[in-house]
Scaffold this active site. Structure first.
Site, short mmCIF file in Angstrom:
data_model
loop_
_atom_site.label_atom_id
_atom_site.label_comp_id
_atom_site.label_asym_id
_atom_site.label_seq_id
_atom_site.Cartn_x
_atom_site.Cartn_y
_atom_site.Cartn_z
N ASP A 161 84.79 14.74 -57.53
CA ASP A 161 85.14 16.09 -57.04
C ASP A 161 85.91 16.06 -55.73
OD1 ASP A 161 83.56 17.08 -59.17
OD2 ASP A 161 81.77 16.84 -57.93
N GLU A 162 86.68 15.00 -55.51
CA GLU A 162 87.42 14.89 -54.25
C GLU A 162 88.70 15.72 -54.24
OE1 GLU A 162 86.67 12.22 -56.12
OE2 GLU A 162 85.38 10.86 -54.97
N GLY A 163 89.04 16.29 -55.40
CA GLY A 163 90.31 17.03 -55.48
C GLY A 163 91.42 16.13 -56.02
N LYS A 164 91.04 15.15 -56.82
CA LYS A 164 92.04 14.22 -57.37
C LYS A 164 93.03 14.93 -58.28
CE LYS A 164 88.81 11.75 -59.24
NZ LYS A 164 87.61 12.38 -58.66
N GLY A 218 85.83 17.05 -64.41
CA GLY A 218 86.30 18.43 -64.41
C GLY A 218 87.33 18.57 -63.30
N HIS A 219 88.58 18.59 -63.66
CA HIS A 219 89.63 18.71 -62.66
C HIS A 219 90.17 20.13 -62.66
CE1 HIS A 219 90.43 14.13 -63.04
NE2 HIS A 219 89.42 14.40 -62.27
N THR A 220 90.10 20.75 -61.52
CA THR A 220 90.63 22.11 -61.41
C THR A 220 92.02 22.05 -60.79
OG1 THR A 220 88.40 22.88 -61.01
CG2 THR A 220 90.15 24.41 -60.47
N THR A 240 75.79 14.95 -66.41
CA THR A 240 76.46 16.20 -66.80
C THR A 240 76.02 16.63 -68.20
OG1 THR A 240 78.32 14.96 -67.72
CG2 THR A 240 78.51 15.65 -65.41
N ARG A 277 78.08 -2.59 -79.10
CA ARG A 277 78.99 -2.88 -80.22
C ARG A 277 78.64 -2.11 -81.48
NH1 ARG A 277 77.56 -8.74 -78.94
NH2 ARG A 277 75.75 -7.46 -78.48
N GLN A 320 85.86 10.88 -61.70
CA GLN A 320 84.68 10.62 -60.87
C GLN A 320 85.11 9.91 -59.57
OE1 GLN A 320 84.16 9.49 -64.48
NE2 GLN A 320 83.83 11.68 -64.70
N THR A 376 77.76 6.99 -62.88
CA THR A 376 78.20 7.24 -64.25
C THR A 376 78.32 5.87 -64.94
OG1 THR A 376 79.73 8.49 -65.63
CG2 THR A 376 80.70 7.31 -63.76
N THR A 382 82.49 21.40 -64.07
CA THR A 382 82.01 21.05 -65.42
C THR A 382 80.68 21.74 -65.70
OG1 THR A 382 83.14 18.93 -65.35
CG2 THR A 382 81.36 19.11 -66.93
N ARG A 403 77.05 23.50 -61.27
CA ARG A 403 75.97 23.21 -60.32
C ARG A 403 76.50 23.25 -58.88
NH1 ARG A 403 73.68 17.53 -62.40
NH2 ARG A 403 75.87 17.20 -62.87
#
Ligand code: IMP
Length: 424
Positions: free
Chosen positions: A13-16, A40-42, A130, A144, A224, A239, A299, A302
């Protein structure tokens, strides 16, 4: 622009997405290489808000090729929903601008059910996932027994391939007291999805390497953040993929020798969602940011946990990722404060430590040692050039660069595309 990896330097959530969107203008191809619909990229563009989970942010630009690489775990139903939503917002998506790796693993409805059942079984030790089935999908991959995108091609064997896996997982679900998966329904849904996704499926390793050989510029969009990395993060509260720069290579089939630049993205403060240690967590900062309507997950919705900027984490992540430069985002979130703090090191059992310790127990015993800087108390959202930054904001950024060991090349001062300043 050269071949560039964008990675998060914190807990996601760093704003990537916004930085990727900004850099896409100078790229030809945007590739995702790990994670799945947990991301979840906004991105806000042309006054519209787009939320991307699996589709790379380059989709918002005409004429860019977007690739979902082999290291990503793809929920075919979620992906189709996302494509439909983007199309309803006027975004064009065809096999000409979106390709999916045939080697990528599939997240099926039983993975989501397993994710929820395993979290419930963990009780107080839950990870706070998530709930998108990410861990169970990667577990099947490593075990596998995963199903891959390439398996969607052969509709004559698809039902049988889904059935034995679903039955296997149903045993665990029933043992955990969860509802069993309706195998016939899953087969029907996935068969229908297979037909719709088929035109997008390709050997994206070849596509990417041929593009690079032809002189095209690839942007690798990390999902992430470094501290959610399965190897380097705050295990087990992580994750299930390699979110650091190396993951961009294994997850795309592009050699590290072809990478020219690694840009790390960090917020001007720190946030995390889900459980796990957070040395700099600070209730006042959380309340302030939530009060401004900021820091709610795109996403899951929360509320994110918030704290001062943690330069211990930043410095270590810059090292692991080999970042040449940093993009600092959300500086405007601190605009109203009289003073701001930076955590320069930790104290653990009376000793100074400069790197994050390996265990959760040690992380929880760490005390953040912070230095205080004067706030700039000015609305930065309208600034159009780095030279207009108030000296106190500039001093804060300079100190971050010094502590992190990398220069700050980009600065985010608001959510819109044009609120990204080039500093260097
Ligand atoms: P999972 O990836 O759903 O298994 O969740 C594992 C941990 O990673 C949880 O703490 C999640 O909140 C966190 N996480 C996963 N994806 C993201 C993301 O895109 N941003 C922030 N946190 C994430």
């Amino acid at each position: 622009m050269s071949n560039t990896i964008i990675v998060g330097l914190q807990w996601g959530d760093e704003g990537k997405g916004k930085i990727v969107d900004y850099l896409t203008e100078r790229s030809d191809v945007v590739a995702r290489a790990q994670g799945g619909s947990n991301a979840g990229h906004t991105v806000i563009s042309g006054g519209q808000k787009y939320i991307l989970h699996l589709v790379p942010s380059g989709i918002l630009w005409p004429d860019k090729l977007n690739i979902i690489g082999n290291g990503v775990v793809i929920d075919p139903l979620g992906l189709l929903e996302e494509i439909a939503k983007l199309r309803s917002q006027g975004v064009t998506i065809t096999p000409r601008n979106l390709l999916i790796s045939e080697h990528a693993h599939l997240t099926l409805p039983y993975h989501r059910a397993l994710d929820l059942a395993r979290e419930k079984r963990r009780g107080v030790n839950k990870i706070g996932t998530t709930g998108r089935g990410i861990g169970p999908t990667y577990a099947d991959k490593i075990e596998r027994q995963g199903l891959r995108v390439t398996d969607l091609r052969d509709l004559s064997s698809l039902a049988a391939e889904i059935k034995w896996r679903a039955e296997l997982h149903n045993q665990e679900l029933m043992g955990a007291g969860a509802e069993r998966i309706d195998v016939a329904a899953v087969v029907a849904e996935i068969t229908s999805a297979a037909k719709q996704l088929q035109p997008h499926v390709a050997n994206t390793v070849v596509v990417l390497n041929e593009a690079i050989a032809a002189g095209k510029h690839v942007l690798f969009e990390g999902a992430q953040g470094s501290y959610l990395d399965i190897d380097h993060g705050s295990y087990p509260f992580v994750t299930s993929s390699n979110t650091t720069a190396g993951g961009a290579c294994t997850g795309s089939g592009v050699s590290p020798r072809k990478i020219d630049r690694v840009i790390g993205v960090a917020k001007a403060y720190t946030t995390r969602v889900g459980s796990g240690p957070f040395v700099c967590e600070n209730e006042n900062i959380s309340d302030m940011l939530h009060g401004m309507g900021r820091e709610f997950g795109s996403t899951t919705g929360r509320a994110r946990r918030c704290g001062w900027l943690d330069a211990v984490l930043l410095r270590y992540a810059v090292m692991v990722n080999g970042c040449d430069e940093i993009a600092i985002t959300n500086l405007d979130g601190l605009d109203g404060l009289d003073s701001v703090q930076i955590c320069t090191h930790y104290e653990l059992d009376g000793k100074t430590i400069k790197h994050p310790p390996a265990t959760v127990a040690e992380m929880e015993r760490c005390r953040a040692v912070c230095e205080t800087h004067q706030g700039w108390k000015q609305d930065l959202s309208g600034i159009t050039d780095g030279s207009q930054l108030p000296p106190k904001a500039r001093a804060y950024l300079d100190r971050i660069a010094e502590l992190a060991g990398a220069r700050i090349s980009l600065l985010g001062i608001g959510p819109a595309r044009d609120q990204t300043l080039v500093l260097d």
